[in-house]
Write a protein that holds these residues in place. Structure first.
Motif, PDB file in Angstrom:
ATOM      1  N   MET A   1       0.841  -1.187   0.000  1.00 44.16           N
ATOM      2  CA  MET A   1       0.000   0.000   0.000  1.00 44.16           C
ATOM      3  C   MET A   1       0.881   1.244   0.000  1.00 44.16           C
ATOM      4  O   MET A   1       1.795   1.374   0.798  1.00 44.16           O
ATOM      5  N   MET A   2       0.577   2.140  -0.883  1.00 45.94           N
ATOM      6  CA  MET A   2       1.343   3.391  -0.976  1.00 45.94           C
ATOM      7  C   MET A   2       0.865   4.364   0.093  1.00 45.94           C
ATOM      8  O   MET A   2      -0.326   4.595   0.236  1.00 45.94           O
ATOM      9  N   ARG A   3       1.805   4.898   0.836  1.00 42.21           N
ATOM     10  CA  ARG A   3       1.449   5.882   1.852  1.00 42.21           C
ATOM     11  C   ARG A   3       1.643   7.269   1.272  1.00 42.21           C
ATOM     12  O   ARG A   3       2.548   7.495   0.485  1.00 42.21           O
ATOM     13  N   SER A   4       0.792   8.174   1.695  1.00 38.09           N
ATOM     14  CA  SER A   4       0.989   9.546   1.233  1.00 38.09           C
ATOM     15  C   SER A   4       1.006  10.448   2.450  1.00 38.09           C
ATOM     16  O   SER A   4       0.315  10.197   3.428  1.00 38.09           O
ATOM     17  N   ALA A   5       1.806  11.458   2.398  1.00 36.81           N
ATOM     18  CA  ALA A   5       1.826  12.419   3.488  1.00 36.81           C
ATOM     19  C   ALA A   5       0.900  13.574   3.107  1.00 36.81           C
ATOM     20  O   ALA A   5       0.990  14.104   2.005  1.00 36.81           O
ATOM     21  N   MET A   6       0.001  13.908   4.019  1.00 33.85           N
ATOM     22  CA  MET A   6      -0.895  15.042   3.762  1.00 33.85           C
ATOM     23  C   MET A   6      -0.046  16.299   3.619  1.00 33.85           C
ATOM     24  O   MET A   6       0.966  16.443   4.297  1.00 33.85           O
ATOM     25  N   ASN A   7      -0.471  17.214   2.756  1.00 29.89           N
ATOM     26  CA  ASN A   7       0.265  18.478   2.680  1.00 29.89           C
ATOM     27  C   ASN A   7      -0.331  19.472   3.673  1.00 29.89           C
ATOM     28  O   ASN A   7      -1.377  19.216   4.281  1.00 29.89           O
ATOM     29  N   LYS A   8       0.358  20.589   3.836  1.00 30.15           N
ATOM     30  CA  LYS A   8      -0.041  21.570   4.843  1.00 30.15           C
ATOM     31  C   LYS A   8      -1.481  22.031   4.631  1.00 30.15           C
ATOM     32  O   LYS A   8      -2.260  22.113   5.589  1.00 30.15           O
ATOM     33  N   GLU A   9      -1.855  22.306   3.398  1.00 34.64           N
ATOM     34  CA  GLU A   9      -3.207  22.792   3.116  1.00 34.64           C
ATOM     35  C   GLU A   9      -4.263  21.753   3.494  1.00 34.64           C
ATOM     36  O   GLU A   9      -5.308  22.091   4.038  1.00 34.64           O
ATOM     37  N   GLN A  10      -3.989  20.479   3.205  1.00 30.63           N
ATOM     38  CA  GLN A  10      -4.934  19.407   3.561  1.00 30.63           C
ATOM     39  C   GLN A  10      -5.077  19.287   5.076  1.00 30.63           C
ATOM     40  O   GLN A  10      -6.180  19.056   5.588  1.00 30.63           O
ATOM     41  N   ILE A  11      -3.973  19.450   5.779  1.00 28.66           N
ATOM     42  CA  ILE A  11      -4.007  19.368   7.246  1.00 28.66           C
ATOM     43  C   ILE A  11      -4.824  20.530   7.806  1.00 28.66           C
ATOM     44  O   ILE A  11      -5.700  20.329   8.655  1.00 28.66           O
ATOM     45  N   ILE A  12      -4.564  21.739   7.310  1.00 25.23           N
ATOM     46  CA  ILE A  12      -5.303  22.921   7.774  1.00 25.23           C
ATOM     47  C   ILE A  12      -6.790  22.744   7.505  1.00 25.23           C
ATOM     48  O   ILE A  12      -7.632  22.988   8.378  1.00 25.23           O
ATOM     49  N   GLU A  13      -7.112  22.291   6.302  1.00 18.07           N
ATOM     50  CA  GLU A  13      -8.507  22.083   5.912  1.00 18.07           C
ATOM     51  C   GLU A  13      -9.180  21.086   6.864  1.00 18.07           C
ATOM     52  O   GLU A  13     -10.303  21.310   7.322  1.00 18.07           O
ATOM     53  N   PHE A  14      -8.487  19.992   7.178  1.00 18.18           N
ATOM     54  CA  PHE A  14      -9.038  18.992   8.096  1.00 18.18           C
ATOM     55  C   PHE A  14      -9.253  19.589   9.488  1.00 18.18           C
ATOM     56  O   PHE A  14     -10.323  19.423  10.088  1.00 18.18           O
ATOM     57  N   ILE A  15      -8.246  20.283  10.009  1.00 17.16           N
ATOM     58  CA  ILE A  15      -8.353  20.855  11.364  1.00 17.16           C
ATOM     59  C   ILE A  15      -9.533  21.814  11.451  1.00 17.16           C
ATOM     60  O   ILE A  15     -10.280  21.809  12.432  1.00 17.16           O
ATOM     61  N   LEU A  16      -9.711  22.618  10.410  1.00 16.48           N
ATOM     62  CA  LEU A  16     -10.781  23.620  10.449  1.00 16.48           C
ATOM     63  C   LEU A  16     -12.182  23.027  10.285  1.00 16.48           C
ATOM     64  O   LEU A  16     -13.174  23.742  10.411  1.00 16.48           O
ATOM     65  N   THR A  17     -12.279  21.690  10.039  1.00 17.46           N
ATOM     66  CA  THR A  17     -13.599  21.045  10.023  1.00 17.46           C
ATOM     67  C   THR A  17     -14.060  20.736  11.450  1.00 17.46           C
ATOM     68  O   THR A  17     -15.235  20.439  11.662  1.00 17.46           O
ATOM     69  N   LEU A  18     -13.148  20.795  12.413  1.00 20.33           N
ATOM     70  CA  LEU A  18     -13.516  20.494  13.802  1.00 20.33           C
ATOM     71  C   LEU A  18     -14.344  21.656  14.356  1.00 20.33           C
ATOM     72  O   LEU A  18     -14.047  22.819  14.071  1.00 20.33           O
ATOM     73  N   PRO A  19     -15.384  21.347  15.142  1.00 23.37           N
ATOM     74  CA  PRO A  19     -16.272  22.402  15.636  1.00 23.37           C
ATOM     75  C   PRO A  19     -15.529  23.542  16.338  1.00 23.37           C
ATOM     76  O   PRO A  19     -14.754  23.311  17.260  1.00 23.37           O
ATOM     77  N   GLU A  20     -15.774  24.742  15.852  1.00 19.79           N
ATOM     78  CA  GLU A  20     -15.233  25.988  16.415  1.00 19.79           C
ATOM     79  C   GLU A  20     -13.705  26.054  16.465  1.00 19.79           C
ATOM     80  O   GLU A  20     -13.139  26.808  17.259  1.00 19.79           O
ATOM     81  N   ALA A  21     -13.054  25.272  15.607  1.00 18.99           N
ATOM     82  CA  ALA A  21     -11.596  25.367  15.503  1.00 18.99           C
ATOM     83  C   ALA A  21     -11.259  26.679  14.814  1.00 18.99           C
ATOM     84  O   ALA A  21     -11.910  27.066  13.844  1.00 18.99           O
ATOM     85  N   GLU A  22     -10.271  27.383  15.349  1.00 22.54           N
ATOM     86  CA  GLU A  22      -9.854  28.670  14.790  1.00 22.54           C
ATOM     87  C   GLU A  22      -8.347  28.690  14.597  1.00 22.54           C
ATOM     88  O   GLU A  22      -7.614  28.101  15.385  1.00 22.54           O
ATOM     89  N   LEU A  23      -7.927  29.401  13.590  1.00 26.01           N
ATOM     90  CA  LEU A  23      -6.507  29.571  13.303  1.00 26.01           C
ATOM     91  C   LEU A  23      -6.076  30.933  13.822  1.00 26.01           C
ATOM     92  O   LEU A  23      -6.742  31.935  13.608  1.00 26.01           O
ATOM     93  N   ASP A  24      -4.931  30.954  14.506  1.00 25.09           N
ATOM     94  CA  ASP A  24      -4.406  32.185  15.092  1.00 25.09           C
ATOM     95  C   ASP A  24      -2.889  32.206  14.863  1.00 25.09           C
ATOM     96  O   ASP A  24      -2.284  31.166  14.616  1.00 25.09           O
ATOM     97  N   TYR A  25      -2.304  33.395  14.928  1.00 26.79           N
ATOM     98  CA  TYR A  25      -0.854  33.545  14.725  1.00 26.79           C
ATOM     99  C   TYR A  25      -0.226  34.319  15.889  1.00 26.79           C
ATOM    100  O   TYR A  25       0.385  35.358  15.684  1.00 26.79           O
ATOM    101  N   PRO A  26      -0.322  33.815  17.129  1.00 25.38           N
ATOM    102  CA  PRO A  26       0.213  34.572  18.269  1.00 25.38           C
ATOM    103  C   PRO A  26       1.744  34.638  18.302  1.00 25.38           C
ATOM    104  O   PRO A  26       2.306  35.491  18.993  1.00 25.38           O
ATOM    105  N   PHE A  27       2.418  33.743  17.573  1.00 23.89           N
ATOM    106  CA  PHE A  27       3.891  33.688  17.602  1.00 23.89           C
ATOM    107  C   PHE A  27       4.517  34.158  16.297  1.00 23.89           C
ATOM    108  O   PHE A  27       5.673  33.866  16.008  1.00 23.89           O
ATOM    109  N   GLY A  28       3.745  34.854  15.460  1.00 28.16           N
ATOM    110  CA  GLY A  28       4.267  35.312  14.172  1.00 28.16           C
ATOM    111  C   GLY A  28       3.693  34.504  13.031  1.00 28.16           C
ATOM    112  O   GLY A  28       3.051  33.475  13.235  1.00 28.16           O
ATOM    113  N   THR A  29       3.951  34.981  11.804  1.00 36.04           N
ATOM    114  CA  THR A  29       3.294  34.402  10.631  1.00 36.04           C
ATOM    115  C   THR A  29       3.758  32.995  10.267  1.00 36.04           C
ATOM    116  O   THR A  29       3.070  32.305   9.523  1.00 36.04           O
ATOM    117  N   ASP A  30       4.914  32.521  10.761  1.00 36.50           N
ATOM    118  CA  ASP A  30       5.331  31.163  10.369  1.00 36.50           C
ATOM    119  C   ASP A  30       4.834  30.093  11.337  1.00 36.50           C
ATOM    120  O   ASP A  30       5.115  28.930  11.128  1.00 36.50           O
TER     121      ASP A  30
END
Length: 124
Positions: A1-30
């Motif tokens: 079975m071929m494994r694939s690593a999710m890319n950053k955008e896919q991970i962000i998209e998945f996290i933001l499907t969780l109820p009331e999950a929010e993205l913040d940048y308290p430590f800078g843009t990176d």
């Protein structure tokens, strides 16, 4: 079975499907910090092209995961007992990564006030 690593955008998209999950940048843009009702449950940083994600976990689980996978180690710049850093490589299957993200979210939600937990549970 071929494994694939999710890319950053896919991970962000998945996290933001969780109820009331929010993205913040308290430590800078990176450094992307994901919170639920103001409490952090995931942190993403990209190092040398590899996505690293810090996630909360049960201490025994974290220890076991770190001993089984080279891509998982104690949380970088975090409480190393309660947090792990996962380097998103082909060693980590997408389903496993999603499970670790869900677990981190659930552990943080479990510490919220009862009314908040119940409100979030409606959407899960």
């Amino acid at each position: 079975m071929m494994r694939s690593a999710m890319n950053k955008e896919q991970i962000i998209e998945f996290i933001l499907t969780l109820p009331e999950a929010e993205l913040d940048y308290p430590f800078g843009t990176d450094v992307m910090v994901f919170k639920v009702l103001g409490k952090m449950f995931a942190l993403i940083i990209v190092n040398d092209g590899i996505v690293d994600i810090n996630l909360k976990g049960a201490p025994a689980d974290n220890e076991a995961l770190a001993s089984m996978f080279t891509a998982i180690r104690p949380g970088y710049h975090m409480n190393k007992k309660h947090w792990i850093t996962v380097s998103v490589t082909e060693e980590i299957e997408d389903g496993m990564l999603k499970g670790l993200i869900d677990r981190s979210y659930d552990l943080v939600v479990a510490k919220l006030k009862k009314a908040d937990r119940e409100r979030l549970a409606i959407h899960r």
